[in-house]
Write an enzyme that holds these catalytic residues in place. Structure first.
Site, mmCIF file in Angstrom:
data_model
loop_
_atom_site.group_PDB
_atom_site.id
_atom_site.type_symbol
_atom_site.label_atom_id
_atom_site.label_comp_id
_atom_site.label_asym_id
_atom_site.label_seq_id
_atom_site.Cartn_x
_atom_site.Cartn_y
_atom_site.Cartn_z
ATOM 1 N N ASN A 139 120.299 40.597 -12.711
ATOM 2 C CA ASN A 139 119.992 41.900 -12.125
ATOM 3 C C ASN A 139 120.187 43.026 -13.127
ATOM 4 O O ASN A 139 119.414 43.983 -13.170
ATOM 5 C CB ASN A 139 120.898 42.166 -10.918
ATOM 6 N N HIS A 150 125.583 32.574 -7.803
ATOM 7 C CA HIS A 150 124.519 33.466 -7.336
ATOM 8 C C HIS A 150 123.164 32.782 -7.495
ATOM 9 O O HIS A 150 122.641 32.626 -8.597
ATOM 10 C CB HIS A 150 124.560 34.785 -8.125
ATOM 11 N N SER A 185 125.370 39.019 -4.486
ATOM 12 C CA SER A 185 124.574 39.481 -5.621
ATOM 13 C C SER A 185 125.103 40.817 -6.124
ATOM 14 O O SER A 185 124.758 41.240 -7.220
ATOM 15 C CB SER A 185 123.108 39.616 -5.218
ATOM 16 N N GLU A 193 123.357 31.781 -11.295
ATOM 17 C CA GLU A 193 124.375 32.432 -12.123
ATOM 18 C C GLU A 193 125.748 31.944 -11.657
ATOM 19 O O GLU A 193 126.049 31.986 -10.456
ATOM 20 C CB GLU A 193 124.313 33.947 -11.959
#
Ligand SMILES: C/C=C/C(=O)SCCNC(=O)CCNC(=O)[C@H](O)C(C)(C)COP(=O)(O)OP(=O)(O)OC[C@H]1O[C@@H](n2cnc3c(N)ncnc32)[C@H](O)[C@@H]1OP(=O)(O)O
Length: 657
Positions: free
Chosen positions: A191, A140, A119, A152
Site C-alpha cells: 500500500n 495481509h 491492512s 505480506e
C-alpha cells in the site's frame, strides 16, 4: 524451530466470513488444512460457504472434498479451542480487533499463533490486547485471496522470530509468495508504494491538468497491466482513500489530492458503483477501459515511478524490508513487468532524483524531498544500469574509441559521439571511432541493440567543416570521404543489430544523415534536422541516396536545396524519426524500443536488416558512389572554398540572396 511450528499447524480458524475471510478460509482448505470459520452472524457464514462453493467450482475438480474441510460456527469455544492458527479478518476497527484478539487469547491454547489480516492498523496495538504479543503476526492477503499470489508477512514490535518465520513458511505452504515486512509501519509495503504511485497520478490530473487516459496509456506503455486510474477504479477509490487516510492519521507525510476526496465523497468508487475515473456499463460490471495508445509517449512515467522509488528508499534506509522483497511484491503482487528497484536502475537514480526535485517544486509536497539514500547513490555515481551499479549490480563495460564513447549496459550498446564543444561534428577521429565502436557492438553476442547518441546539447552538427576546409587536394578529400567516411557509412548500414538514434538537439548534415541510416529514431521535441551541405558548397551524399528510403523527393529536395531547419515534430511526420517526445523521455523511450526489439530473434533481425541493405544496394549503391565522387569534387571547388570559409567566419556565403 519454525519448520516444526509450521508442521504442527493443521487446524486453522478464520475469524469473519466476509470477502477476505471466506477467501482466506478457502485458500487454507484448498491446501489441505482443516478450517473453521467463525462469525457472529449465521447468514454471513451461510453466504461465505456459498461463495466458496461457487469459487471452488471454477478452481477445482472436486469442490466437495475441499468443502468437507471447512466448518462454520458462531461458538468461540468451538472455533478457538483446538486451533493451531487463527487468522482474523473482521472489519478495520481497532476496538473491534482488540476485542476479538482478547477473546481469541482467552479461548485458544497457548501454542496457537494469532494472525491479523489488517491492512491499515498496527499489528502491535492489536497484539497488545493479548497476553501473547510474541505470537501475534500480520498476514495481509490481497483480494481476491484465492487468486492473488502475494501475502505480506508483518512483524509486530513483539513478534517472536519463530512466529515470523512460521508465518512465512505457512504462507508458502498455501501457495502464496510471502513478502517480509520487518517493521510494523503504516500501510506496510504494498500500500505504501502503490499509494505514492497512485496519489501522484491523481495529483497530475488535479493540479497539472493532465489527462487520465494519457497517464494510463503511458503506464501501460512501460508494461504494467493497467494504468493507475484503471487500477483505482478496479480496486475501489474508497479502499485507496481509506488506506491513504489511515497512513496520514498514523503520521505518514502524505497528501491526498482533492480530486480523490471528491470522488470518494460522491461515492464514485469506480467499477463497483459504475462510476469512478471512468464509467462502467453497470455497477460491479467490469469492462476494460479504451486507452488511446497513440498518447502513450505524452506523459513521463518517471513522474509516478520516482515517488514510489522514494518510498522504497525510505523503507530500505529504515530496515523495513529488503530490495528483493520490494521487487517481488511489485512483480508478483501487482504484476509489474520488473521490480520497482530494477526499474529505478533502468531509469537512472540521478534522473529519478531530478524528477523528485521537480515534483517537490511543483507540488510543494515535502514527501517528494528525495530520500538521502538516493542522493548518496547519485553522489557515489551508483546510478543504475548506466554505471553498472545502483540498487543492483549490472553488466557494464566501457571503452573509448578516439572521440567516441562505447558502453555496454546489459544487452544494449550505447555509442556516444563525444565532441560536445564542436556539437559532435564528425572529424576523422569521430568517423573512425564510430566504426570501431559499431564493430565492437556487432561482434559482441550479448549486445542485442545499439543506440547512437550525442554528448552535450547536439546530436551531431555534421561533418567537421574546419577539417573539410583543411583538405588541400582532391587526393586528400578522396582519402577522407572514400577511406574514412564511406567505410563507416557501410558499417552503419551493415550493422547486424537494430540501431536506434537518440536525438537531442541539432542533427545537421552528416548528423541528420546518420539518423536516416539508423533503423529507428527518437528525438526530443526541441531537436532540429537539416541538410545544409549546399550552404557550404557541398552536397548531402547520404540524404540524396539512402535518404530516399525514408523520404520522398519533395522532402529531400526541400531539405537539400534550402538547408532549412525542420522541427522534430516535422521530422516525425516526414518519417525521419519514429517519435518526437519530450526531452526528459528520449533515453527512456529509446531503451524501451531497444528492449522491444529483443522480442525478435537476433538472426531474424540480422536477416531483416540484410534484406533491407541488399535492396538499397540494388537501387542505390552506384549512386552513393557517384554522390561521394561528386562530393569530393565539390569540397575542392571554388564554391566550397567560399562556403566553408563563410561558415567558419560565422557569415553567410556570398551567393545568398
Ligand atoms: C559531406 C558533408 C557533410 C556535412 O555534414 S557538412 C556540415 C553540415 N552541417 C552544417 O552545416 C551545420 C553546421 N553547424 C551549424 O549550422 C550550427 O552549429 C548549428 C545550427 C548546428 C548550431 O548553432 P549554434 O547553436 O549557434 O552553435 P554554434 O555556435 O554554431 O556551434 C558551436 C561550436 O561548434 C562549431 N561547429 C558547429 N558545427 C560544426 C561543424 N559542422 N564543423 C565544425 N565545427 C562546427 C561552431 O563553429 C562553434 O564553434 P565555436 O564555439 O568555436 O564558435
Amino acid at each position: 524451530m519454525s519448520a516444526s511450528l509450521t508442521e504442527s499447524v493443521e487446524t486453522v480458524t478464520v475469524v469473519g466470513g466476509g470477502t477476505m475471510g471466506h477467501g482466506i478460509a478457502q485458500t487454507f482448505a484448498m491446501s489441505g488444512y482443516d478450517v473453521t470459520i467463525i462469525d457472529i452472524d449465521e447468514d454471513v457464514l451461510q453466504t461465505a460457504l456459498e461463495k466458496i462453493e461457487g469459487s471452488l467450482e471454477k478452481l477445482t475438480e472436486d469442490p466437495d472434498a475441499v468443502l468437507a474441510q471447512i466448518e462454520t460456527t458462531t461458538s468461540e469455544e468451538e472455533a478457538y479451542g483446538d486451533a493451531d492458527l487463527v487468522v482474523e479478518a473482521v472489519p478495520e476497527n481497532i476496538d473491534l480487533k482488540q476485542d476479538v484478539f482478547g477473546t481469541i487469547d482467552n479461548h485458544a491454547p497457548e501454542r496457537t499463533i494469532l494472525a491479523t489480516n489488517t491492512s491499515t492498523l498496527p499489528i502491535t496495538e492489536i497484539a497488545s490486547a493479548t497476553d501473547r504479543p510474541s505470537k501475534v503476526v500480520g498476514l495481509h492477503f490481497s483480494n481476491p485471496v484465492q487468486l492473488m499470489d502475494i501475502v505480506e508477512v508483518i512483524r509486530g514490535k513483539e513478534t517472536a522470530n519463530d512466529i515470523f518465520e512460521a508465518a512465512e513458511t505457512i504462507s508458502e505452504a498455501i501457495g502464496k509468495t510471502p513478502v517480509l515486512v520487518e517493521k510494523d509501519i503504516p500501510g506496510f509495503l504494498i500500500n505504501r508504494i502503490n499509494l505514492r504511485f497512485w496519489l501522484e497520478a491523481v495529483r497530475q490530473v488535479d493540479q497539472e491538468g493532465r489527462d487520465r487516459k494519457t497517464i494510463d496509456a503511458a503506464i501501460r506503455r512501460i508494461g504494467l497491466p493497467m494504468g493507475p486510474f484503471e487500477v483505482l477504479d478496479f480496486s475501489g477509490i474508497d479502499v485507496a482513500t481509506m488506506a491513504a487516510h489511515s497512513m496520514q492519521d498514523r503520521g505518514v507525510d502524505l497528501h491526498i489530492p482533492d480530486l480523490l476526496e471528491k470522488k470518494e465523497e460522491a461515492e464514485n468508487y469506480g467499477m463497483k458503483t459504475g462510476e469512478g475515473f471512468y464509467t462502467y456499463p453497470e455497477p460491479g460490471e467490469y469492462s476494460r477501459v479504451e486507452i488511446p495508445q497513440e498518447r502513450r509517449n505524452d506523459f513521463d512515467p518517471k513522474h509516478l515511478v520516482a515517488p514510489a522509488v522514494n518510498e522504497a528508499a525510505w523503507m530500505l534506509a529504515n530496515d523495513v524490508t529488503t530490495k528483493s522483497e520490494i521487487d517481488k511484491a511489485m512483480q508478483i503482487g501487482i504484476n509489474w513487468p520488473r521490480g520497482l528497484l530494477e526499474m529505478a536502475d533502468e531509469y537512472g537514480i540521478d534522473r529519478l532524483v531530478e524528477t523528485l526535485e521537480e515534483l517537490h517544486a511543483r507540488s510543494g509536497w515535502d514527501e517528494y524531498e528525495p530520500n538521502p539514500s538516493l542522493r548518496e547513490l547519485v553522489a557515489n555515481e551508483e546510478l543504475g544500469q548506466k554505471t553498472g551499479t545502483g540498487f543492483y549490480e549490472w553488466e557494464y563495460e566501457q571503452a573509448e574509441f578516439e572521440t567516441v564513447r562505447y558502453e555496454r549496459r546489459e544487452y544494449a550498446a550505447w555509442i556516444t559521439l563525444n565532441r560536445p564543444d564542436r556539437l559532435n561534428a564528425l572529424d576523422k577521429s569521430s568517423w573512425n571511432g564510430l566504426k570501431a565502436a559499431l564493430e565492437k557492438a556487432a561482434n559482441d553476442d550479448e549486445v542485442r541493440a545499439t543506440v547512437l547518441q550525442g554528448a552535450g546539447r547536439a546530436f551531431c552538427a555534421g561533418d567537421d567543416i574546419a577539417e573539410i576546409q583543411s583538405l588541400e587536394s582532391t587526393e586528400d578529400a578522396r582519402e577522407m570521404f572514400e577511406e574514412v567516411l564511406g567505410p563507416t557509412v557501410q558499417t552503419v548500414r551493415n550493422h547486424p543489430k537494430p540501431i536506434i538514434a537518440a536525438v537531442e538537439g541539432a542533427a545537421n548534415g552528416g548528423g541528420c544523415e546518420l539518423v536516416l541510416l539508423c533503423d529507428l529514431a527518437v528525438a526530443s521535441t526541441n531537436s532540429s534536422f537539416a541538410l545544409p551541405e549546399g550552404q557550404i558548397g557541398a552536397l548531402p551524399p547520404i540524404g540524396l541516396t539512402y535518404g530516399r528510403m525514408s523520404l520522398g523527393k519533395k522532402e529531400i529536395m526541400e531539405m537539400s536545396l534550402t538547408g532549412d531547419q525542420f522541427t522534430a515534430t516535422e521530422a516525425e511526420s516526414m518519417g525521419i524519426v519514429n517519435y518526437a517526445v519530450d526531452e526528459t523521455q528520449v533515453e527512456d523511450i529509446v531503451r524501451e524500443l531497444a528492449h522491444s526489439t529483443t522480442a525478435s530473434g537476433p538472426k531474424s533481425i540480422s536477416e531483416m536488416k540484410d534484406l533491407w541493405t541488399g535492396m538499397e544496394d540494388d537501387l542505390l549503391e552506384t549512386w552513393f558512389d557517384e554522390a561521394m565522387d561528386r562530393l569530393v569534387k565539390r569540397t575542392q571547388s571554388e564554391e566550397a572554398e567560399k562556403g566553408l570559409a563563410a561558415f567558419l567566419e560565422k557569415r553567410e556565403a556570398d551567393w545568398k540572396r
